[in-house]
Each structure stands twice: as C-alpha cells, then as structure tokens.
Motif scaffolding. Sequence first.
Motif, short mmCIF file in Angstrom:
data_model
loop_
_atom_site.label_atom_id
_atom_site.label_comp_id
_atom_site.label_asym_id
_atom_site.label_seq_id
_atom_site.Cartn_x
_atom_site.Cartn_y
_atom_site.Cartn_z
N ARG A 16 0.84 -1.20 0.00
CA ARG A 16 0.00 0.00 0.00
C ARG A 16 0.88 1.25 0.00
N PHE A 17 0.32 2.35 -0.49
CA PHE A 17 1.04 3.62 -0.63
C PHE A 17 2.29 3.41 -1.48
N VAL A 18 2.08 2.81 -2.64
CA VAL A 18 3.18 2.51 -3.56
C VAL A 18 2.80 2.90 -4.98
N GLY A 19 2.23 4.09 -5.13
CA GLY A 19 1.93 4.57 -6.47
C GLY A 19 3.21 4.84 -7.24
N ALA A 20 3.09 5.09 -8.52
CA ALA A 20 4.26 5.27 -9.38
C ALA A 20 5.16 6.42 -8.92
N THR A 21 4.56 7.51 -8.44
CA THR A 21 5.36 8.65 -7.98
C THR A 21 6.15 8.28 -6.72
N ILE A 22 5.49 7.57 -5.80
CA ILE A 22 6.18 7.11 -4.59
C ILE A 22 7.28 6.14 -4.97
N CYS A 23 7.01 5.24 -5.90
CA CYS A 23 8.03 4.28 -6.33
C CYS A 23 9.23 4.99 -6.97
N TYR A 24 8.97 6.03 -7.75
CA TYR A 24 10.09 6.75 -8.36
C TYR A 24 10.94 7.42 -7.28
N ALA A 25 10.29 8.05 -6.31
CA ALA A 25 11.04 8.68 -5.21
C ALA A 25 11.82 7.63 -4.43
N PHE A 26 11.23 6.47 -4.21
CA PHE A 26 11.91 5.35 -3.56
C PHE A 26 13.13 4.92 -4.37
N MET A 27 12.96 4.79 -5.68
CA MET A 27 14.08 4.40 -6.55
C MET A 27 15.23 5.42 -6.46
N GLN A 28 14.89 6.69 -6.41
CA GLN A 28 15.92 7.72 -6.26
C GLN A 28 16.62 7.57 -4.91
N ALA A 29 15.82 7.40 -3.86
CA ALA A 29 16.36 7.36 -2.50
C ALA A 29 17.33 6.19 -2.30
N VAL A 30 16.98 5.02 -2.85
CA VAL A 30 17.79 3.82 -2.61
C VAL A 30 18.76 3.52 -3.74
N GLY A 31 18.98 4.49 -4.62
CA GLY A 31 20.02 4.37 -5.64
C GLY A 31 19.67 3.52 -6.84
N MET A 32 18.41 3.24 -7.04
CA MET A 32 18.02 2.47 -8.22
C MET A 32 18.05 3.34 -9.48
#
Length: 175
Positions: free
Chosen positions: A143-159
């Motif tokens: 939950r709370f894993v929309g595309a915008t959140i996923c992109y921010a997550f990818m940035q944060a964790v170096g993906m």
Amino acid sequence: MSHELFFSYHDEEWGVPVHDDRLLFEMLNLEGAQAGLSWLTILKKRENYRAAFDNFDARKIAKYDAAKKESLLQNEGIVRNRLKVNAVVENAKAVLEVQREFGSFDRYIWQFVDGEPLRASDRQHAVAVSERMSKDLKKRGFRFVGATICYAFMQAVGMVNDHTADCFRAAMLAQ
C-alpha cells in the motif's frame, strides 16, 4: 531546501544503492508516509518512525494488532494517518511474502532495474520502471506505492541516479 537534514541526507544517503532488506523496507514506507507532505517533515520524524515501528522489523510489524495500530495513531512523533499506519503493517506482511518467494526483498526490488542503477539521462525508462514496480507491488498487497512514490523510492535507494551532472555526488555514484 536549506535545512541541515536535507544536506546530510543528500550528501550521505540519497541515491546510494541500498541492498539491505530492512533499510529498503524502511525507505519504501517513509516514501509512502511522505505522500501529501514534505520530505523534510518525514526526515524530522524518521527516528520517531524507527522507534514506533520496531526499527522497521517486518516480522514484528506484521504481528501488530488493532490495539498496537491505535496506539501508533496517538504517537505525535509520526504521521498519524490511519491509512498510512495500516499500510506499514500490510507492507510488512507483503515484504515477508516477497522474501519467501525471492529469498530477499533486495533481490525482488532490484530486478526492476536488472540489478544496476539507471542513469538520470534515461528518465523516460526510469518512469516506466516505477510504473511497473508500482503495479507489481500493489498486486502483492503493498500500500502507498503509487508510481510517484516508487520513483522517489528508486531515487532514494540508488536504483536511479538522479543527481544533476554538476552535483559532486553524481560522479561518485556513477562509478
């Protein structure tokens, strides 16, 4: 963005590839908590989140009952939003399933970028990856894993390395 927390987060963490399941789980949930708020708000509450959510130990969080979730909603140190609190618990259950299936959350999540960080120059591809990731996470019960959140997550964790070309971290992380 001149707050000291931003500087240290940018200079020491943001964009550095993460392969630790606990930290990946933490960051996914913090990015979700940030939805509709500023990242500074979440950075200021990060230590409170770690304390409130058993240092993002998915095994412990997956066992939270209604009373524990209600107590979290009284905790002024975190974002007291019922949907967001419930999401962390559901995400804990989902991450445990992913770990059973793939061996680790790291192996699962990094498959979306074939194990290598994407470059900022290929933003269109990175956005498409975040959309695929979001759909797959949702299908698995996150939950709370929309595309915008996923992109921010990818940035944060170096993906994805989204440091600008003139940023000292861009070259360091490109190696």
